[in-house]
Design an enzyme around this catalytic site. Structure first.
Site, mmCIF file in Angstrom:
data_model
loop_
_atom_site.group_PDB
_atom_site.id
_atom_site.type_symbol
_atom_site.label_atom_id
_atom_site.label_comp_id
_atom_site.label_asym_id
_atom_site.label_seq_id
_atom_site.Cartn_x
_atom_site.Cartn_y
_atom_site.Cartn_z
ATOM 1 N N HIS A 140 0.149 -12.268 1.266
ATOM 2 C CA HIS A 140 -0.478 -11.383 0.478
ATOM 3 C C HIS A 140 -0.788 -11.483 -0.920
ATOM 4 O O HIS A 140 0.418 -11.528 -1.545
ATOM 5 C CB HIS A 140 0.115 -9.948 0.730
ATOM 6 C CG HIS A 140 -0.899 -8.835 0.226
ATOM 7 N ND1 HIS A 140 -0.281 -7.413 0.314
ATOM 8 C CD2 HIS A 140 -2.003 -8.785 0.028
ATOM 9 C CE1 HIS A 140 -1.285 -6.673 -0.046
ATOM 10 N NE2 HIS A 140 -2.499 -7.444 -0.378
ATOM 11 N N TYR A 155 0.886 -1.190 0.113
ATOM 12 C CA TYR A 155 0.076 0.112 -0.068
ATOM 13 C C TYR A 155 0.786 1.264 0.080
ATOM 14 O O TYR A 155 1.443 1.686 1.130
ATOM 15 C CB TYR A 155 -1.033 0.030 1.198
ATOM 16 C CG TYR A 155 -1.835 -1.280 1.479
ATOM 17 C CD1 TYR A 155 -2.216 -1.784 0.127
ATOM 18 C CD2 TYR A 155 -2.150 -1.694 2.627
ATOM 19 C CE1 TYR A 155 -3.215 -3.004 0.223
ATOM 20 C CE2 TYR A 155 -3.331 -2.772 2.617
ATOM 21 C CZ TYR A 155 -3.296 -3.479 1.460
ATOM 22 O OH TYR A 155 -4.320 -4.561 1.602
#
Length: 331
Positions: free
Chosen positions: A141, A56
């Site tokens: 992830h 992010y």
């Protein structure tokens, strides 16, 4: 705010949790001050579970979240991050990261790495960016294209970190259900983070993932409850799963919105309430980038959704009859 637990270690999460992708300048930049104010608003609303990732904003989300949480009692909140992408420096001219969806300078590149060494290095780097001594949960992830290494090396590395007491719970986070179901059935993960696959518009997680998780006692964290925007504001041009929503889904969302308004509630409230009707679901993760968005999510989460809304949605074939809704128990 009501809390639930994840894993044998009893990691506590609030039923509404904060997704920090927006703090990494997702789609558009925000200031450090706005990011801090959003976290302050979440804290004031009683939210105590915060989720981030190196992906992010190429570490920006972790840095901003860590800075804000350092002023809070560490034992009072739960923090998760993710592993599987290492951040390596970029040589030569620096462009932007908008190809990955983040309005930040592309000072680093993402390197997929689900090796045991990669997982530990990822966590160490995350702790440095966060400026904290620990996180509570680590997820693998998006291992979609790296299944073999993720199961053979990445997951065992997380298991060791948990057994060593470095983290309290482990899991995997993805936008699909098939591999998450495999994690639930074939490993000892404490939780899976499933984004966009258990919403008012997409209940594909109900086929296998949620029943398997319920049977194994694995917590399910549901993200993407607005399907990246359509269920928050159903209009032409709205986004669905990170792209422009097809007209049939816009029409479906608008019909749900009309029913919600007819029963004195909102589509956002229904979208937030829906996932927790399934007993496998532990928390709903909502992304926010401003104090307004946080306060709105908290207010909508606290808004009553009448039983008649669910009845009419089913009668209009907008929700299948077998899908559990608030006030009912899942089979």
């Amino acid at each position: 705010m009501t809390r639930r637990t994840i894993g044998p270690g009893g990691v506590e999460v609030t039923e509404l949790s904060f997704g920090a992708a927006g703090l990494g300048n997702l789609y558009a930049p925000i200031t450090d001050e706005d990011a801090a104010a959003a976290i302050d608003a979440a804290w004031d609303a009683g939210i105590r579970y915060f989720d981030t990732a190196p992906h992010y904003g190429i570490g920006l989300s972790e840095r901003r979240l860590g800075e804000a949480l350092r002023a809070r009692p560490r034992e009072a909140c739960t923090l998760s991050t993710k592993a599987g992408r290492l951040l390596g420096p970029v040589e030569g001219p620096v462009g932007d990261d908008l190809a990955h969806g983040f309005a930040v300078p592309a000072t680093h590149r993402r390197v997929w790495d689900f090796s045991a060494d990669g997982i530990r290095r990822s966590l160490e780097a995350s702790l440095t960016r966060l400026g904290l001594d620990r996180v509570d949960i680590v997820y693998l992830h998006d291992p979609d294209d790296h299944a073999e290494q993720a199961f053979r090396e990445g997951y065992p590395a997380l298991e060791r970190l948990r057994s060593e007491g470095v983290v309290g719970a482990i899991g995997a986070g993805m936008n699909q259900t098939a591999m998450l179901t495999r994690f639930v059935r074939e490993t000892d993960v404490d939780a899976v983070l499933c984004a966009g696959r258990y919403t008012l518009l997409d209940q594909s997680a109900l086929a296998e993932l949620l029943p398997a998780a319920h049977e194994r006692g694995t917590a399910v964290v549901i993200g993407g409850v607005f399907n990246s925007g359509l269920l928050a504001d159903p209009r032409p041009g709205a986004t669905y799963d990170y792209t422009t929503a097809p007209q049939d889904l816009v029409d479906r969302a608008r019909r749900l919105q009309t029913i919600a308004e007819r029963h004195g509630t909102t589509l956002r409230a229904a979208a937030l309430a829906f996932p927790l009707a399934h007993p496998a679901v532990t928390t709903v993760l909502v992304g926010a980038r401003s104090p307004y968005e946080v306060r709105d999510a908290a207010a909508q989460f606290a808004t009553d959704v009448p039983e008649d809304f669910w009845k009419e949605a089913r009668a209009g074939e907008l929700l299948p009859a077998h899908v559990p809704v608030p006030g009912e128990a899942a089979e």
